[in-house]
Design a protein around this motif. Structure first.
Motif, PDB file in Angstrom:
ATOM      1  N   TYR A  12       3.408-113.340 -54.346  1.00  0.00           N
ATOM      2  CA  TYR A  12       4.538-112.764 -55.083  1.00  0.00           C
ATOM      3  C   TYR A  12       5.738-112.530 -54.158  1.00  0.00           C
ATOM      4  O   TYR A  12       6.889-112.786 -54.524  1.00  0.00           O
ATOM      5  CB  TYR A  12       4.125-111.445 -55.729  1.00  0.00           C
ATOM      6  N   ILE A  13       5.465-112.033 -52.958  1.00  0.00           N
ATOM      7  CA  ILE A  13       6.561-111.769 -52.017  1.00  0.00           C
ATOM      8  C   ILE A  13       7.262-113.068 -51.626  1.00  0.00           C
ATOM      9  O   ILE A  13       8.501-113.139 -51.585  1.00  0.00           O
ATOM     10  CB  ILE A  13       6.023-111.035 -50.769  1.00  0.00           C
ATOM     11  N   MET A  14       6.490-114.119 -51.351  1.00  0.00           N
ATOM     12  CA  MET A  14       7.082-115.402 -50.969  1.00  0.00           C
ATOM     13  C   MET A  14       7.893-115.998 -52.108  1.00  0.00           C
ATOM     14  O   MET A  14       8.988-116.547 -51.901  1.00  0.00           O
ATOM     15  CB  MET A  14       5.975-116.374 -50.540  1.00  0.00           C
ATOM     16  N   ILE A  15       7.378-115.895 -53.334  1.00  0.00           N
ATOM     17  CA  ILE A  15       8.116-116.408 -54.497  1.00  0.00           C
ATOM     18  C   ILE A  15       9.424-115.652 -54.665  1.00  0.00           C
ATOM     19  O   ILE A  15      10.481-116.239 -54.932  1.00  0.00           O
ATOM     20  CB  ILE A  15       7.244-116.295 -55.760  1.00  0.00           C
ATOM     21  N   PHE A  16       9.375-114.349 -54.475  1.00  0.00           N
ATOM     22  CA  PHE A  16      10.580-113.532 -54.622  1.00  0.00           C
ATOM     23  C   PHE A  16      11.620-113.880 -53.558  1.00  0.00           C
ATOM     24  O   PHE A  16      12.803-114.053 -53.861  1.00  0.00           O
ATOM     25  CB  PHE A  16      10.198-112.050 -54.527  1.00  0.00           C
ATOM     26  N   LEU A  17      11.179-114.009 -52.308  1.00  0.00           N
ATOM     27  CA  LEU A  17      12.113-114.253 -51.205  1.00  0.00           C
ATOM     28  C   LEU A  17      12.728-115.647 -51.261  1.00  0.00           C
ATOM     29  O   LEU A  17      13.865-115.849 -50.825  1.00  0.00           O
ATOM     30  CB  LEU A  17      11.403-114.051 -49.861  1.00  0.00           C
ATOM     31  N   THR A  18      11.995-116.626 -51.779  1.00  0.00           N
ATOM     32  CA  THR A  18      12.534-117.981 -51.870  1.00  0.00           C
ATOM     33  C   THR A  18      13.280-118.214 -53.181  1.00  0.00           C
ATOM     34  O   THR A  18      14.310-118.891 -53.206  1.00  0.00           O
ATOM     35  CB  THR A  18      11.410-119.021 -51.748  1.00  0.00           C
ATOM     36  N   GLY A  19      12.771-117.643 -54.255  1.00  0.00           N
ATOM     37  CA  GLY A  19      13.360-117.921 -55.562  1.00  0.00           C
ATOM     38  C   GLY A  19      14.650-117.178 -55.836  1.00  0.00           C
ATOM     39  O   GLY A  19      15.572-117.733 -56.446  1.00  0.00           O
ATOM     40  N   LEU A  20      14.762-115.928 -55.374  1.00  0.00           N
ATOM     41  CA  LEU A  20      15.943-115.123 -55.707  1.00  0.00           C
ATOM     42  C   LEU A  20      17.232-115.699 -55.123  1.00  0.00           C
ATOM     43  O   LEU A  20      18.198-115.912 -55.874  1.00  0.00           O
ATOM     44  CB  LEU A  20      15.733-113.676 -55.253  1.00  0.00           C
ATOM     45  N   PRO A  21      17.324-115.980 -53.822  1.00  0.00           N
ATOM     46  CA  PRO A  21      18.589-116.527 -53.316  1.00  0.00           C
ATOM     47  C   PRO A  21      18.926-117.892 -53.897  1.00  0.00           C
ATOM     48  O   PRO A  21      20.096-118.182 -54.180  1.00  0.00           O
ATOM     49  CB  PRO A  21      18.365-116.599 -51.800  1.00  0.00           C
ATOM     50  N   ALA A  22      17.908-118.735 -54.093  1.00  0.00           N
ATOM     51  CA  ALA A  22      18.174-120.073 -54.641  1.00  0.00           C
ATOM     52  C   ALA A  22      18.692-119.987 -56.072  1.00  0.00           C
ATOM     53  O   ALA A  22      19.635-120.701 -56.453  1.00  0.00           O
ATOM     54  CB  ALA A  22      16.900-120.922 -54.592  1.00  0.00           C
ATOM     55  N   ASN A  23      18.110-119.111 -56.874  1.00  0.00           N
ATOM     56  CA  ASN A  23      18.569-118.972 -58.253  1.00  0.00           C
ATOM     57  C   ASN A  23      19.929-118.297 -58.336  1.00  0.00           C
ATOM     58  O   ASN A  23      20.708-118.579 -59.251  1.00  0.00           O
ATOM     59  CB  ASN A  23      17.535-118.199 -59.074  1.00  0.00           C
ATOM     60  N   LEU A  24      20.229-117.397 -57.407  1.00  0.00           N
ATOM     61  CA  LEU A  24      21.560-116.781 -57.388  1.00  0.00           C
ATOM     62  C   LEU A  24      22.632-117.816 -57.047  1.00  0.00           C
ATOM     63  O   LEU A  24      23.730-117.806 -57.632  1.00  0.00           O
ATOM     64  CB  LEU A  24      21.591-115.624 -56.392  1.00  0.00           C
ATOM     65  N   LEU A  25      22.333-118.731 -56.123  1.00  0.00           N
ATOM     66  CA  LEU A  25      23.263-119.820 -55.834  1.00  0.00           C
ATOM     67  C   LEU A  25      23.463-120.703 -57.060  1.00  0.00           C
ATOM     68  O   LEU A  25      24.589-121.087 -57.391  1.00  0.00           O
ATOM     69  CB  LEU A  25      22.744-120.654 -54.656  1.00  0.00           C
ATOM     70  N   ALA A  26      22.349-121.026 -57.734  1.00  0.00           N
ATOM     71  CA  ALA A  26      22.446-121.853 -58.939  1.00  0.00           C
ATOM     72  C   ALA A  26      23.220-121.127 -60.035  1.00  0.00           C
ATOM     73  O   ALA A  26      24.011-121.741 -60.757  1.00  0.00           O
ATOM     74  CB  ALA A  26      21.044-122.218 -59.431  1.00  0.00           C
ATOM     75  N   LEU A  27      23.007-119.818 -60.163  1.00  0.00           N
ATOM     76  CA  LEU A  27      23.720-119.037 -61.175  1.00  0.00           C
ATOM     77  C   LEU A  27      25.228-119.122 -60.954  1.00  0.00           C
ATOM     78  O   LEU A  27      25.996-119.330 -61.909  1.00  0.00           O
ATOM     79  CB  LEU A  27      23.257-117.586 -61.132  1.00  0.00           C
ATOM     80  N   ARG A  28      25.642-118.970 -59.709  1.00  0.00           N
ATOM     81  CA  ARG A  28      27.075-119.048 -59.399  1.00  0.00           C
ATOM     82  C   ARG A  28      27.632-120.418 -59.765  1.00  0.00           C
ATOM     83  O   ARG A  28      28.729-120.518 -60.337  1.00  0.00           O
ATOM     84  CB  ARG A  28      27.283-118.763 -57.923  1.00  0.00           C
TER      85      ARG A  28
END
Length: 329
Positions: A13-29
């Motif tokens: 869960y920690i690895m998914i959170f640390l990798t997924g959050l910044p990548a999805n925030l970039l995609a969101l922008r």
């Protein structure tokens, strides 16, 4: 102390959170910028909705981390158990239907390019996204219903519960058939649609002589990442519904299957990368910023930094060139 198995789940869960959050925030922008332009393409509305679904799951992951760290005993308020489960599973099934909608859009864009360009409207993307959200949230209300029908058995000390677990025989008579419907309506049907559309999509891209090698590679990558999402991420969890319907009990490996479903939030950015030049530019700029930050920390700002910046600028300009991206970008 959590067991070894629960510690591995917590680490995942920690690895998914640390990798997924910044990548999805970039995609969101990137997608917000595309949607705000006049006459946005339906694909960008769908990709933006998929990003929001991933971010919803990622924002709820800390609660799943606390649960895993507590040996899956829920020490938080019981209302949070219902809200977390409702949002978490709704985001998973919303992603499934959005992936199916994206596959339909991609197939139509390459199989009927002229007709599709003349008929595509942003409202079609909005409608498809709304249908996906309504289907997923509507079906996942079973999480809240069973929670407040005392579906989670309270422990003997009365201070903790096991969230959405330990169903009674009467409750399983309701939960298991609903899970079978989830498997059929929210997984099997969209998976069949997605496989058909991407099979045709890749076939068209590989057989058209005017399609360049780079676009062909992106088409294959897009299809492979989507197929991995269904088979690796969504498959085990939904198969657990089928197994539970057959055995009349919840499989003991459901917790591990839920972790794999969460992995979807880290794989989707790869899909965004293959789907949109805007995301490729955003990721390129992010990598460029990291390189400059690393160079600054190491004190290397001279000729080497200038050369790296020039290379990155060239890549960015190349990505910024007009690109059809399968006629829809």
């Amino acid at each position: 102390m959590p067991t070894l198995e629960n510690s591995l789940i917590l680490t995942a869960y920690i690895m998914i959170f640390l990798t997924g959050l910044p990548a999805n925030l970039l995609a969101l922008r990137a997608f917000v910028g595309r949607v705000r332009q006049p006459h946005p393409a339906p694909i960008h509305i769908l990709l933006l909705s998929l990003t929001l679904a991933d971010l919803l799951l990622l924002l709820l992951l800390p609660f799943k981390m606390v649960e895993a760290a507590s040996d899956f005993l829920w020490h938080l308020p019981e209302l949070l158990c219902a809200v977390t489960g409702f949002g978490f599973y709704s985001s998973i099934y919303c992603s499934v239907w959005l992936l199916a909608a994206i596959s339909i859009e991609r197939y139509l864009g390459v199989a009927f390019p002229v007709r599709y360009k003349l008929s595509r409207r942003p409202v079609y993307g909005v409608i498809a996204a709304l249908v996906s959200w309504i289907l997923s949230f509507g079906h996942c209300t079973i999480v809240i219903i069973t929670q407040y029908l005392n579906s989670t058995q309270r422990l003997t000390n009365g201070s903790s519960i096991m969230c959405y677990e330990n169903f009674t025989a009467e409750q399983l008579e309701v939960v298991i058939p609903v899970r079978l419907e989830l498997f059929l309506v929210l997984f099997l049907i969209p998976m069949a649609v997605t496989i058909f559309c991407y099979w045709r999509f890749v076939w068209v891209m590989l057989t058209q002589p005017h399609v360049g090698a780079q676009r062909r590679r992106r088409a294959v990558g897009l299809a492979v990442v989507t197929l991995l999402n269904f088979l690796v991420c969504f498959g085990p969890y939904n198969v657990s519904h089928l197994v539970g319907f057959h055995t009349k009990v919840s499989p003991k490996w459901r917790a591990e299957a839920v972790v794999l479903s969460s992995l979807n939030a880290s794989l989707d950015p790869l899909l965004f990368y293959f789907s949109s030049s805007a995301v490729r530019r955003a990721f390129g700029k992010g990598l460029q910023a990291l390189r400059h930050r690393g160079s600054s920390l190491l004190g290397r700002r001279g000729k080497e930094t200038a050369e790296v910046a020039n290379v990155d600028r060239g890549v960015s300009q190349t990505e910024g060139a007009p690109s059809s991206d399968y006629t829809t970008d």
